[in-house]
Design a protein around this motif. Structure first.
Motif, PDB file in Angstrom:
ATOM      1  N   VAL A  30      17.176   1.957  -4.643  1.00 50.26           N
ATOM      2  CA  VAL A  30      17.698   0.924  -5.544  1.00 50.26           C
ATOM      3  C   VAL A  30      16.655  -0.174  -5.737  1.00 50.26           C
ATOM      4  CG1 VAL A  30      19.584  -0.685  -5.978  1.00 50.26           C
ATOM      5  CG2 VAL A  30      19.998   1.391  -4.642  1.00 50.26           C
ATOM      6  N   LYS A  31      16.412  -0.555  -6.988  1.00 50.14           N
ATOM      7  CA  LYS A  31      15.448  -1.610  -7.282  1.00 50.14           C
ATOM      8  C   LYS A  31      16.121  -2.972  -7.156  1.00 50.14           C
ATOM      9  CE  LYS A  31      11.513  -2.347 -10.314  1.00 50.14           C
ATOM     10  NZ  LYS A  31      10.615  -1.788  -9.301  1.00 50.14           N
ATOM     11  N   SER A  49      11.046  -5.745  -6.537  1.00 52.52           N
ATOM     12  CA  SER A  49      10.638  -5.440  -7.904  1.00 52.52           C
ATOM     13  C   SER A  49       9.196  -4.976  -8.009  1.00 52.52           C
ATOM     14  CB  SER A  49      10.842  -6.675  -8.792  1.00 52.52           C
ATOM     15  OG  SER A  49      10.098  -7.769  -8.289  1.00 52.52           O
ATOM     16  N   SER A  50       8.374  -5.276  -7.013  1.00 49.03           N
ATOM     17  CA  SER A  50       6.963  -4.895  -7.086  1.00 49.03           C
ATOM     18  C   SER A  50       6.649  -3.601  -6.349  1.00 49.03           C
ATOM     19  CB  SER A  50       6.095  -6.030  -6.510  1.00 49.03           C
ATOM     20  OG  SER A  50       6.410  -6.255  -5.142  1.00 49.03           O
ATOM     21  N   THR A  51       7.639  -3.001  -5.703  1.00 45.81           N
ATOM     22  CA  THR A  51       7.394  -1.786  -4.929  1.00 45.81           C
ATOM     23  C   THR A  51       7.127  -0.603  -5.848  1.00 45.81           C
ATOM     24  OG1 THR A  51       8.802  -2.575  -3.135  1.00 45.81           O
ATOM     25  CG2 THR A  51       8.368  -0.222  -3.206  1.00 45.81           C
ATOM     26  N   ASP A  52       6.167   0.230  -5.474  1.00 44.74           N
ATOM     27  CA  ASP A  52       5.861   1.462  -6.197  1.00 44.74           C
ATOM     28  C   ASP A  52       6.928   2.494  -5.838  1.00 44.74           C
ATOM     29  OD1 ASP A  52       4.920   3.980  -6.969  1.00 44.74           O
ATOM     30  OD2 ASP A  52       2.827   3.446  -6.631  1.00 44.74           O
ATOM     31  N   GLU A  53       7.803   2.819  -6.794  1.00 46.94           N
ATOM     32  CA  GLU A  53       8.920   3.720  -6.504  1.00 46.94           C
ATOM     33  C   GLU A  53       8.456   5.115  -6.099  1.00 46.94           C
ATOM     34  OE1 GLU A  53       9.278   1.562  -9.036  1.00 46.94           O
ATOM     35  OE2 GLU A  53      11.335   0.837  -9.122  1.00 46.94           O
ATOM     36  N   LEU A  62      16.951  13.053  -4.613  1.00 48.39           N
ATOM     37  CA  LEU A  62      16.663  11.625  -4.704  1.00 48.39           C
ATOM     38  C   LEU A  62      17.288  11.031  -5.964  1.00 48.39           C
ATOM     39  CD1 LEU A  62      12.861  11.579  -3.830  1.00 48.39           C
ATOM     40  CD2 LEU A  62      14.579  10.293  -2.595  1.00 48.39           C
ATOM     41  N   PHE A  63      17.946   9.877  -5.819  1.00 46.66           N
ATOM     42  CA  PHE A  63      18.397   9.086  -6.951  1.00 46.66           C
ATOM     43  C   PHE A  63      17.520   7.835  -7.033  1.00 46.66           C
ATOM     44  CE2 PHE A  63      22.268  11.422  -5.952  1.00 46.66           C
ATOM     45  CZ  PHE A  63      22.792  11.719  -7.195  1.00 46.66           C
ATOM     46  N   PHE A  64      17.110   7.470  -8.235  1.00 51.28           N
ATOM     47  CA  PHE A  64      16.416   6.213  -8.470  1.00 51.28           C
ATOM     48  C   PHE A  64      17.329   5.360  -9.350  1.00 51.28           C
ATOM     49  CE2 PHE A  64      13.092   9.364  -7.848  1.00 51.28           C
ATOM     50  CZ  PHE A  64      12.226   8.736  -6.965  1.00 51.28           C
ATOM     51  N   ILE A  65      17.739   4.199  -8.859  1.00 51.97           N
ATOM     52  CA  ILE A  65      18.656   3.337  -9.598  1.00 51.97           C
ATOM     53  C   ILE A  65      17.905   2.084 -10.043  1.00 51.97           C
ATOM     54  CG2 ILE A  65      20.813   2.037  -9.506  1.00 51.97           C
ATOM     55  CD1 ILE A  65      21.776   3.995  -7.377  1.00 51.97           C
ATOM     56  N   GLY A  66      17.694   1.983 -11.363  1.00 44.28           N
ATOM     57  CA  GLY A  66      17.031   0.816 -11.917  1.00 44.28           C
ATOM     58  C   GLY A  66      15.523   0.889 -11.987  1.00 44.28           C
ATOM     59  N   LEU A  82      16.937   9.724 -12.366  1.00 44.71           N
ATOM     60  CA  LEU A  82      16.794   8.311 -12.703  1.00 44.71           C
ATOM     61  C   LEU A  82      18.082   7.840 -13.358  1.00 44.71           C
ATOM     62  CD1 LEU A  82      15.101   5.742 -13.037  1.00 44.71           C
ATOM     63  CD2 LEU A  82      14.111   6.748 -15.106  1.00 44.71           C
ATOM     64  N   LEU A  83      18.699   6.822 -12.769  1.00 46.71           N
ATOM     65  CA  LEU A  83      19.982   6.322 -13.259  1.00 46.71           C
ATOM     66  C   LEU A  83      19.799   4.947 -13.883  1.00 46.71           C
ATOM     67  CD1 LEU A  83      23.023   6.762 -13.477  1.00 46.71           C
ATOM     68  CD2 LEU A  83      23.269   6.012 -11.110  1.00 46.71           C
TER      69      LEU A  83
END
Length: 374
Positions: free
Chosen positions: A108-109, A141-145, A161-165, A184-185
């Protein structure tokens, strides 16, 4: 805390499962399954079985654990690979690095986004009811997903894996090297061409255009817009494009420098941005904020200046979070249906895991909610 992320995990005890009709006595547990070819002495991992059968690791794990949530075709093909090589489980498998074969990572971002919190509340039960263990990882917010995903995969070996935002620009074909389904959600990944990345989202561009048309229908011609940096925030870019589409179509001029104000997706950001618009945008009669939290902050700023919403200045939001139903006045907004978003995301990713289905990209309908703020 590691690599700019932290996690919240729900742990559940899992009952032992019967080996049923498998062609060998099964070693059941959270370790990576390793078997020994009785004839050749070669080690086989669950990944080898997945590679040869053409199915995902999670699917192979369910077959080997005699889990009923696998199609008969997949079960037959995977067991055929196992039987073909005459493999038997390695007694040393328990000493290998632990893995949760039915674990899922939810990245989660940020930690303050109310929409993402609602999505998590809806998504986790969808996964748990189907026997999966979700682990939530928050990053800033600055993390490399992508780097975050690689770290999580190396340490926890999730089956999906789910990526939210996350911003689509963060993803490269290197994601495919993880070899597990990803989704990617809230953003669309259709144009990225990454074979293991699905997506579920709302059409932000069309939704923002609908809100501008609503404000226009109410008589507003000088509309301030509050959003994040378009170059770094995909939702802001799509929503800004939708606003500009509608304004151009309606013949309404828009001075970007005067009428667009940058802010983060928070009440504080919305408050500060609204104050700037009030001071620098003469004739302002309406504000469209690209999130409900921004809109709530904008309403407070307007009222602190002795003005009324919507009699003096109308305010519209975006997301449709619960808070907007309890503000005074109730917020007019674009509602993203988090229940449908979560259900579709869970179904798509689990089909990729269980049935080896290809990546899929879906757009979920949005809704204009007419409150009292416009």
């Amino acid at each position: 805390m590691r690599g700019g992320i932290f996690k919240i995990r729900k742990n559940k005890k899992r009952p032992a499962k019967s080996a049923g009709s498998l062609p060998f006595p099964l070693l059941v547990g959270y370790g990576i399954l390793v078997a020994i070819n009785a004839k050749e002495g070669a080690a086989l991992t669950i990944k080898d079985i997945a590679r040869e059968s053409g199915y995902a690791v999670g699917t192979v794990s369910r077959v080997l654990n005699n889990n009923p949530r696998v199609s008969e075709d997949a079960r037959r093909k995977i067991l055929a690979v196992v039987a073909q090589h005459g493999y038997q489980p390695n007694a040393n498998a328990k000493h290998l690095k632990q893995q949760v074969p039915e674990g899922l990572a939810l990245i989660v971002k940020g930690t303050q986004n109310a929409l993402f919190a609602d999505l998590l509340d809806k998504l986790q039960p969808c996964l748990e009811v189907r026997g999966y263990t979700p682990t939530v990882y928050y990053n800033n917010s600055s993390t490399d997903e992508l780097a975050c995903a690689q770290t999580i995969f190396a340490e926890r070996r999730p089956c999906g894996l789910f990526f939210i935002g996350s911003h689509p620009q963060c993803f490269t074909p290197a994601l495919a090297s993880l070899g597990i389904p990803c989704l990617l959600l809230t953003n669309n990944a259709a144009g990225l061409g990454i074979e293991n990345l699905s997506s579920v989202s709302v059409d932000d561009r069309a939704a923002a255009a609908v809100m501008i048309e609503q404000l226009y229908a109410k008589g507003h011609r000088v509309i301030g817009i509050i959003g994040d940096r378009p170059e770094t925030s995909r939702p802001s870019q799509q929503r800004l494009d939708g606003c500009l589409d509608a304004l151009h179509r309606l013949g309404v001029p828009f001075d970007f420098d005067r009428q667009y104000r940058l802010a983060d997706f928070s009440m504080q950001g919305g408050y500060a941005a609204a104050e700037h618009l009030l001071a620098h945008c003469p004739g302002l009669t309406a504000i469209f904020a690209m999130s409900d939290l921004m809109a709530v902050g904008a309403i407070r700023a307007i009222q602190d200046h002795g003005l009324r919403v919507p009699q003096d200045i109308a305010v519209a939001g975006y997301d449709g979070i619960a808070l907007g139903r309890y503000t005074v006045p109730r917020l007019t907004t674009i509602r993203q249906n988090t229940t449908v978003l979560a259900e579709r995301a869970a179904d798509i990713l689990l089909r990729c895991i269980e049935e080896n289905a290809p990546a899929r990209h879906e757009t979920v309908p949005f809704e204009l909610v007419e409150g009292e703020s416009v």
